[in-house]
Design a protein around this motif. Structure first.
Motif, short mmCIF file in Angstrom:
data_model
loop_
_atom_site.label_atom_id
_atom_site.label_comp_id
_atom_site.label_asym_id
_atom_site.label_seq_id
_atom_site.Cartn_x
_atom_site.Cartn_y
_atom_site.Cartn_z
N LYS A 149 0.84 -1.21 0.00
CA LYS A 149 0.00 0.00 0.00
C LYS A 149 0.88 1.26 0.00
O LYS A 149 0.69 2.19 0.78
CB LYS A 149 -0.98 -0.01 1.18
N ARG A 150 1.87 1.25 -0.90
CA ARG A 150 2.76 2.41 -1.01
C ARG A 150 2.12 3.50 -1.84
O ARG A 150 1.37 3.23 -2.78
CB ARG A 150 4.07 1.98 -1.70
N ILE A 151 2.43 4.73 -1.50
CA ILE A 151 2.02 5.84 -2.36
C ILE A 151 3.11 5.99 -3.42
O ILE A 151 4.24 6.39 -3.13
CB ILE A 151 1.87 7.15 -1.58
N LEU A 152 2.77 5.59 -4.64
CA LEU A 152 3.70 5.69 -5.77
C LEU A 152 2.95 6.27 -6.95
O LEU A 152 1.75 6.01 -7.10
CB LEU A 152 4.24 4.31 -6.16
N PRO A 153 3.62 7.02 -7.80
CA PRO A 153 2.93 7.49 -9.00
C PRO A 153 2.71 6.33 -9.96
O PRO A 153 3.60 5.50 -10.15
CB PRO A 153 3.90 8.52 -9.59
N SER A 154 1.52 6.24 -10.53
CA SER A 154 1.21 5.21 -11.53
C SER A 154 0.43 5.86 -12.65
O SER A 154 -0.21 6.90 -12.44
CB SER A 154 0.28 4.13 -10.97
N ILE A 155 0.42 5.19 -13.80
CA ILE A 155 -0.50 5.60 -14.87
C ILE A 155 -1.81 4.88 -14.58
O ILE A 155 -1.88 3.65 -14.64
CB ILE A 155 0.07 5.23 -16.24
N ALA A 156 -2.82 5.66 -14.22
CA ALA A 156 -4.09 5.09 -13.76
C ALA A 156 -5.21 5.56 -14.68
O ALA A 156 -5.13 6.64 -15.28
CB ALA A 156 -4.37 5.55 -12.33
N TYR A 157 -6.27 4.74 -14.75
CA TYR A 157 -7.44 5.11 -15.56
C TYR A 157 -8.28 6.10 -14.76
O TYR A 157 -8.73 5.79 -13.64
CB TYR A 157 -8.25 3.86 -15.89
N LEU A 158 -8.47 7.27 -15.33
CA LEU A 158 -9.18 8.33 -14.61
C LEU A 158 -10.62 8.41 -15.08
O LEU A 158 -10.89 8.41 -16.29
CB LEU A 158 -8.47 9.67 -14.81
N GLU A 159 -11.50 8.46 -14.13
CA GLU A 159 -12.93 8.64 -14.43
C GLU A 159 -13.44 9.81 -13.60
O GLU A 159 -14.20 9.64 -12.67
CB GLU A 159 -13.69 7.35 -14.09
N GLY A 160 -12.94 10.99 -13.95
CA GLY A 160 -13.35 12.20 -13.24
C GLY A 160 -12.26 12.80 -12.37
O GLY A 160 -12.26 14.00 -12.11
N GLU A 161 -11.29 11.96 -11.93
CA GLU A 161 -10.24 12.51 -11.07
C GLU A 161 -9.43 13.55 -11.86
O GLU A 161 -9.14 13.37 -13.04
CB GLU A 161 -9.29 11.40 -10.59
N TYR A 162 -9.04 14.60 -11.20
CA TYR A 162 -8.30 15.72 -11.81
C TYR A 162 -9.05 16.33 -13.00
O TYR A 162 -8.48 17.00 -13.85
CB TYR A 162 -6.88 15.29 -12.23
N GLY A 163 -10.36 16.00 -13.10
CA GLY A 163 -11.17 16.58 -14.17
C GLY A 163 -11.09 15.85 -15.50
O GLY A 163 -11.53 16.37 -16.52
N TYR A 164 -10.50 14.63 -15.53
CA TYR A 164 -10.36 13.90 -16.80
C TYR A 164 -11.23 12.65 -16.79
O TYR A 164 -11.37 11.98 -15.78
CB TYR A 164 -8.89 13.50 -17.04
N GLN A 165 -11.75 12.34 -17.95
CA GLN A 165 -12.69 11.22 -18.11
C GLN A 165 -12.14 10.24 -19.15
O GLN A 165 -11.78 10.65 -20.25
CB GLN A 165 -13.99 11.83 -18.63
#
Ligand SMILES: NC(=O)c1ccc[n+]([C@@H]2O[C@H](COP(=O)([O-])OP(=O)(O)OC[C@H]3O[C@@H](n4cnc5c(N)ncnc54)[C@H](O)[C@@H]3O)[C@@H](O)[C@H]2O)c1
Ligand SMILES: O=C(O)C[C@H](O)C(=O)O
Length: 313
Positions: A250-266
């Motif tokens: 459960k580390r906080i690491l940057p990943s390329i994630a599928y965004l569905e509204g986060e940061y305003g991107y769909q």
């Protein structure tokens, strides 16, 4: 009941794939299956055997096998995709999109056939779009298809800062948002050395130069190598993500994630801070951005969307 070792398959046995396989085995994260195309089967078997023969000297217990048969990958706990072309000097990562998208489709079909419950981490470039292509082809839930860019981009930023301040890399934390291209967004405001904001330690001009060098960090290595791209730091980055997943850290690491509204991107795969654990991406962490930071992230997101248009054709 006997406890079984974890199984990790690495697709693509070239520079990044082989280096990743060796680091995974050295860290005893599981047994490793290294897969390449049939024409490369013998060299792949040779690399895997060579790695296994290093194990008595290095003192690690992990089997490494090379193959071109996906049946050998069956029931993998984790699959890492490094298959595909790297860029050469003068090329952008985006120039690889059509060729590597075809490769993503064919390898993903095989991965899903033999390991329907696995988690996939994608490295192949242009990685934001390739992660989307693997997601689309696999039909997996979004948390089980993850791309690697931010750990590497942050590592570059941290290395350059440590060099600038002549301090340990261990004490530098960085934060890079966005796509894995020259528009990526290293966020100085969220970066520290020993808990001290970097803006208090490094002049604005020097920080700007470090941000620019980070953005172009992949190209710097491509130009130095002359024929291929970086592989040691990319492999180390994949292994850090693999460890977080396989050990449910459960580390906080940057990943390329599928965004569905986060940061305003769909409907977009993009680099963001995430919690990585046994289920894959367990959470996307959202932060408030300044107007300038959001504009920079929008530019980066648009660059990824432009590459994704090629996939739709
Ligand atoms: N996301 C990142 O941060 C990052 C970092 C480094 C490299 N990369 C990318 O990773 C990819 C691999 O880089 P590399 O340096 O290992 O390249 P490489 O040429 O050394 O290795 C690629 C391997 O993929 C194999 N391959 C091709 N088609 C295949 C298929 N259908 N099935 C299985 N294997 C197949 C090739 O035979 C080759 O061995 C490139 O696209 C590169 O741009 C991304
Ligand atoms: O730069 C490349 O083409 C490879 C990789 O994405 C990197 O950043 O090293």
């Amino acid at each position: 009941m006997a406890i079984q070792r974890r199984k990790i398959s690495v697709i693509g046995g070239g520079f990044t794939g082989a280096t990743t396989a060796f680091l995974l085995a050295q860290k005893e994260l599981g047994d490793v299956v290294l897969v390449d195309i049939p024409q490369a089967e013998n060299p792949t078997k040779g690399k895997a055997l060579d790695m296994y023969e290093a194990s008595p000297v290095q003192g690690f217990d992990a089997k490494v096998v090379g193959t071109s048969d996906y049946a050998d990958t069956a029931n993998s706990d984790l699959v890492i995709i490094t298959a595909g072309l790297p860029r050469k000097p003068g090329m952008s990562r985006d120039d690889l999109v059509s060729t590597n998208a075809k490769i993503m489709r064919s390898v993903t079909e095989q991965i899903v056939k033999y390991s329907p419950n696995t988690i996939i981490v994608v490295l192949t470039n242009p990685v934001d779009a390739m992660t989307y292509e693997v997601f689309r082809t696999s039909g997996f839930p979004k948390e089980r298809v993850i791309g690697q860019s931010g750990v590497l981009d942050t590592a570059r930023f941290r290395s350059f800062v440590a060099e600038e301040l002549n301090i340990s890399v261990e004490d530098v934390s960085g934060f890079v948002l966005g796509g894995h291209g020259d528009d990526m967004v290293p966020l100085v405001r969220y970066s520290y050395a020993g808990g001290i904001p970097l803006e208090k330690l490094i002049d604005a001009d020097r920080l700007t130069a470090i941000v620019e060098r980070t953005r172009k960090g992949g190209g710097e290595i491509v130009n130095l190598l002359g024929n291929g791209s970086a592989y040691y730091a990319p492999a180390a980055s994949l292994v850090q993500m693999a460890e977080a997943i396989l050990k449910d850290k459960k580390r906080i690491l940057p990943s390329i994630a599928y965004l569905e509204g986060e940061y305003g991107y769909q409907g977009l795969y993009l680099g963001v801070p995430t919690v990585l654990g046994g289920s894959g991406i367990e959470r996307v962490i959202e932060l408030d951005l300044t107007t300038d930071e959001k504009e920079a992230l929008d530019r980066s997101a648009n660059a990824v969307r432009n590459v994704m248009k090629v996939l739709a054709q």
